[in-house]
Scaffold this active site. Structure first.
Site, mmCIF file in Angstrom:
data_model
loop_
_atom_site.group_PDB
_atom_site.id
_atom_site.type_symbol
_atom_site.label_atom_id
_atom_site.label_comp_id
_atom_site.label_asym_id
_atom_site.label_seq_id
_atom_site.Cartn_x
_atom_site.Cartn_y
_atom_site.Cartn_z
ATOM 1 N N GLY A 13 43.684 -56.156 -95.601
ATOM 2 C CA GLY A 13 42.376 -55.561 -95.309
ATOM 3 C C GLY A 13 41.250 -56.266 -96.052
ATOM 4 N N CYS A 158 32.118 -47.266 -103.890
ATOM 5 C CA CYS A 158 31.360 -48.492 -104.158
ATOM 6 C C CYS A 158 29.860 -48.236 -104.374
ATOM 7 C CB CYS A 158 31.557 -49.493 -103.026
ATOM 8 S SG CYS A 158 31.437 -48.779 -101.386
ATOM 9 N N GLN A 184 23.491 -49.767 -97.596
ATOM 10 C CA GLN A 184 24.839 -50.270 -97.834
ATOM 11 C C GLN A 184 25.274 -51.359 -96.857
ATOM 12 O OE1 GLN A 184 26.224 -45.938 -99.636
ATOM 13 N NE2 GLN A 184 27.759 -47.236 -98.689
ATOM 14 N N SER A 187 30.274 -54.867 -95.181
ATOM 15 C CA SER A 187 31.635 -55.077 -95.701
ATOM 16 C C SER A 187 32.183 -53.784 -96.290
ATOM 17 C CB SER A 187 31.658 -56.198 -96.746
ATOM 18 O OG SER A 187 30.760 -55.910 -97.795
ATOM 19 N N LYS A 213 30.184 -38.016 -101.442
ATOM 20 C CA LYS A 213 30.789 -38.801 -102.539
ATOM 21 C C LYS A 213 29.723 -39.241 -103.535
ATOM 22 C CE LYS A 213 34.241 -40.910 -99.513
ATOM 23 N NZ LYS A 213 34.504 -42.124 -98.759
ATOM 24 N N HIS A 251 25.332 -53.522 -102.104
ATOM 25 C CA HIS A 251 24.715 -52.215 -101.857
ATOM 26 C C HIS A 251 23.489 -52.070 -102.764
ATOM 27 C CE1 HIS A 251 28.050 -51.233 -99.443
ATOM 28 N NE2 HIS A 251 28.676 -50.348 -100.190
ATOM 29 N N THR A 337 32.112 -55.216 -102.654
ATOM 30 C CA THR A 337 33.559 -55.482 -102.606
ATOM 31 C C THR A 337 34.061 -56.139 -103.895
ATOM 32 O OG1 THR A 337 33.392 -57.623 -101.490
ATOM 33 C CG2 THR A 337 33.595 -55.675 -100.087
HETATM 34 P P1 NAP Z 1 40.581 -52.395 -93.898
HETATM 35 O O1 NAP Z 1 39.896 -53.700 -93.912
HETATM 36 O O2 NAP Z 1 40.585 -51.594 -92.640
HETATM 37 O O3 NAP Z 1 42.115 -52.642 -94.367
HETATM 38 C C1 NAP Z 1 43.048 -51.621 -94.382
HETATM 39 C C2 NAP Z 1 44.401 -52.052 -94.936
HETATM 40 O O4 NAP Z 1 45.280 -50.914 -94.846
HETATM 41 C C3 NAP Z 1 45.075 -53.189 -94.164
HETATM 42 O O5 NAP Z 1 45.799 -53.995 -95.069
HETATM 43 C C4 NAP Z 1 46.035 -52.438 -93.264
HETATM 44 O O6 NAP Z 1 47.164 -53.186 -92.875
HETATM 45 C C5 NAP Z 1 46.475 -51.334 -94.211
HETATM 46 N N1 NAP Z 1 47.105 -50.224 -93.497
HETATM 47 C C6 NAP Z 1 46.690 -49.615 -92.371
HETATM 48 N N2 NAP Z 1 47.584 -48.671 -92.000
HETATM 49 C C7 NAP Z 1 48.588 -48.715 -92.904
HETATM 50 C C8 NAP Z 1 49.818 -48.027 -93.067
HETATM 51 N N3 NAP Z 1 50.220 -47.093 -92.181
HETATM 52 N N4 NAP Z 1 50.588 -48.319 -94.131
HETATM 53 C C9 NAP Z 1 50.211 -49.274 -95.005
HETATM 54 N N5 NAP Z 1 49.081 -49.984 -94.912
HETATM 55 C C10 NAP Z 1 48.285 -49.708 -93.866
HETATM 56 O O7 NAP Z 1 40.013 -51.422 -95.011
HETATM 57 P P2 NAP Z 1 39.217 -51.791 -96.374
HETATM 58 O O8 NAP Z 1 37.759 -51.923 -96.117
HETATM 59 O O9 NAP Z 1 39.931 -52.897 -97.072
HETATM 60 O O10 NAP Z 1 39.375 -50.434 -97.186
HETATM 61 C C11 NAP Z 1 40.625 -50.054 -97.749
HETATM 62 C C12 NAP Z 1 40.416 -48.875 -98.667
HETATM 63 O O11 NAP Z 1 39.522 -49.236 -99.721
HETATM 64 C C13 NAP Z 1 39.817 -47.651 -97.967
HETATM 65 O O12 NAP Z 1 40.362 -46.488 -98.540
HETATM 66 C C14 NAP Z 1 38.343 -47.776 -98.311
HETATM 67 O O13 NAP Z 1 37.706 -46.529 -98.281
HETATM 68 C C15 NAP Z 1 38.413 -48.327 -99.718
HETATM 69 N N6 NAP Z 1 37.211 -49.032 -100.170
HETATM 70 C C16 NAP Z 1 36.635 -50.018 -99.418
HETATM 71 C C17 NAP Z 1 35.493 -50.666 -99.907
HETATM 72 C C18 NAP Z 1 34.838 -51.785 -99.177
HETATM 73 O O14 NAP Z 1 33.800 -52.264 -99.691
HETATM 74 N N7 NAP Z 1 35.355 -52.250 -98.042
HETATM 75 C C19 NAP Z 1 34.962 -50.306 -101.137
HETATM 76 C C20 NAP Z 1 35.599 -49.324 -101.897
HETATM 77 C C21 NAP Z 1 36.714 -48.703 -101.385
HETATM 78 P P3 NAP Z 1 47.242 -53.935 -91.421
HETATM 79 O O15 NAP Z 1 46.382 -55.162 -91.539
HETATM 80 O O16 NAP Z 1 48.687 -54.257 -91.300
HETATM 81 O O17 NAP Z 1 46.752 -52.962 -90.397
#
Ligand code: NAP
Length: 359
Positions: A13, A158, A184, A187, A213, A251, A337
């Site tokens: 992700g 974030c 925001q 990404s 949040k 952000h 990020t």
């Molecule tokens: P993302 O790009 O959609 O990536 C999601 C990840 O989760 C991918 O590796 C995906 O794997 C995996 N996944 C999906 N379904 C799954 C399952 N059933 N079992 C195991 N893994 C699974 O999301 P992201 O933006 O990286 O965000 C991930 C988390 O971090 C979220 O909780 C988000 O709220 C948090 N977050 C994000 C940010 C940001 O700036 N983006 C900041 C703080 C927190 P596949 O590729 O195989 O589908």
């Protein structure tokens, strides 16, 4: 310092890719296991990310040929091999909570980017410069989980990084209330401009769950540890509006704040300039040297120019001035990020390692 073998759950992700790039040359952490959904399991990492790769550097060589494991089915294969786990998955809250507890109960500490456990009373939610003392809750959590070394520690949302570090040193003046508007980056939704064409020439005035949040998480961060729980602070009241804007990373927060005892502008600037915490004292590898940098220029900080301050781990601020309704207003900026996600989690893991929580 010993070398720790690390697993990244959600490695394919947006946040997971940041972990993979950030840890390429980390002096303490060796990313040895990459896990994602069943869709990616069995593929090499390079095959699994393929067109999803969104970093501005290529997939690191070390990661390309690692076979991606299934985060739900292969957890046990990490036991005795991984020292701890970074977790950033897009699953619903219940599934995420269960997944993280599975790893913790397997005696694999979890450093999480997910929101699922942020309000679990015995799970610390840490900004390392702000509330490292909350790590003291971990023994109570281990007792509940029945573990010797397994636990969950989370980082906050974030958007908070753009204003909580700036408000924190000002708490000594008694913050009565604050209003925050966040602008925001895409990404933060796991998107690039290719994958979010609707954001071009546009502002979207809603980010699901974000305002709640942004208002509640600071109160847990400023809370106190009592009888095995973190009791959130009762004040200050924070009201937030969160907008999605056409920016790739970074952000921005426009902040208004009212105090019990109004400080001078010079007092605020001095507190920001001198604010450093345990990451700086312990000289953790990802710690910014200057945590907060203030710009005198009226048109700074800007996302494009300033998000990478201190390798994306610094907080920048500007435009501090008196306000006719509140006492002061100012602008804050952080990289969502890096400081806001993977970088903040790496810094938290460094703090945990330095304090012996992974031994
Ligand atoms: P993302 O790009 O959609 O990536 C999601 C990840 O989760 C991918 O590796 C995906 O794997 C995996 N996944 C999906 N379904 C799954 C399952 N059933 N079992 C195991 N893994 C699974 O999301 P992201 O933006 O990286 O965000 C991930 C988390 O971090 C979220 O909780 C988000 O709220 C948090 N977050 C994000 C940010 C940001 O700036 N983006 C900041 C703080 C927190 P596949 O590729 O195989 O589908």
């Amino acid at each position: 310092m010993r070398i720790y073998n690390v697993a990244i759950v959600g490695a394919t992700g947006m946040v997971g890719q940041r972990f993979v790039t950030l840890l390429e040359r980390h002096p303490w952490f060796r990313p040895a296991f990459l896990l994602a959904s069943a869709r990616s399991a069995g593929k090499t990492y390079a095959e699994a990310v393929n067109e999803k790769w969104a970093m501005d550097v290529p997939v690191p060589d070390y990661a390309k040929n690692i076979t991606v494991l299934d985060a739900e089915k292969d957890a046990e294969t990490l036991v005795g091999k991984a020292d701890f786990v970074f977790c950033a998955v897009s699953l619903d809250k219940e599934q995420t909570r269960a997944l993280e507890e599975t790893y913790a109960r397997l005696e694999l500490p979890v450093v999480s980017n997910n929101s699922a456990h942020r309000f679990t009373a015995d799970v610390p939610m840490i900004i390392p410069e702000v509330n490292p003392q909350h790590l003291g809750i971990i023994p109570s959590q281990k007792k509940r989980l029945g573990t010797k070394r397994g636990f969950i520690a989370v980082k906050s949302n974030c958007s908070l990084q753009s204003y909580v570090p700036l408000l924190h040193p000002l708490k000594k003046f008694g913050i009565r209330c604050a209003a925050v508007c966040t602008y925001q980056a895409i990404s933060g939704a796991g998107k690039t401009f290719d994958r979010m064409p609707e954001i071009l020439d546009n502002v979207i005035p809603y980010i699901g769950g974000e305002e709640d949040k942004s208002e509640r998480e600071p109160l847990k961060i400023w809370g106190t540890v009592q009888n095995g729980e973190i009791i959130p602070a009762a004040s200050p009241i924070i009201t937030a509006q969160c907008l999605r804007v056409p920016v790739s990373d970074g952000h921005t927060a426009a902040v208004f704040v009212k105090f019990e005892k109004k400080p001078s502008k010079e007092e605020i600037l001095a507190l920001w300039r001198d604010f450093s915490g345990e990451p700086q004292t312990l000289a953790l590898p990802s710690a910014p040297k200057q945590f907060i940098r203030y710009f005198e220029e009226n048109d700074r900080p800007q996302a494009k120019l300033d998000r990478n301050a201190e390798r994306g781990m610094g907080i920048t601020a500007g435009r501090l001035r008196e306000d006719s309704l509140f006492d002061y207003r100012f602008i804050g900026l952080s990289h969502n990020t890096l400081r806001g996600a993977a970088g903040g989690a790496v810094l938290l893991a460094e703090l945990l390692a330095a304090k012996g929580y992974f031994d």
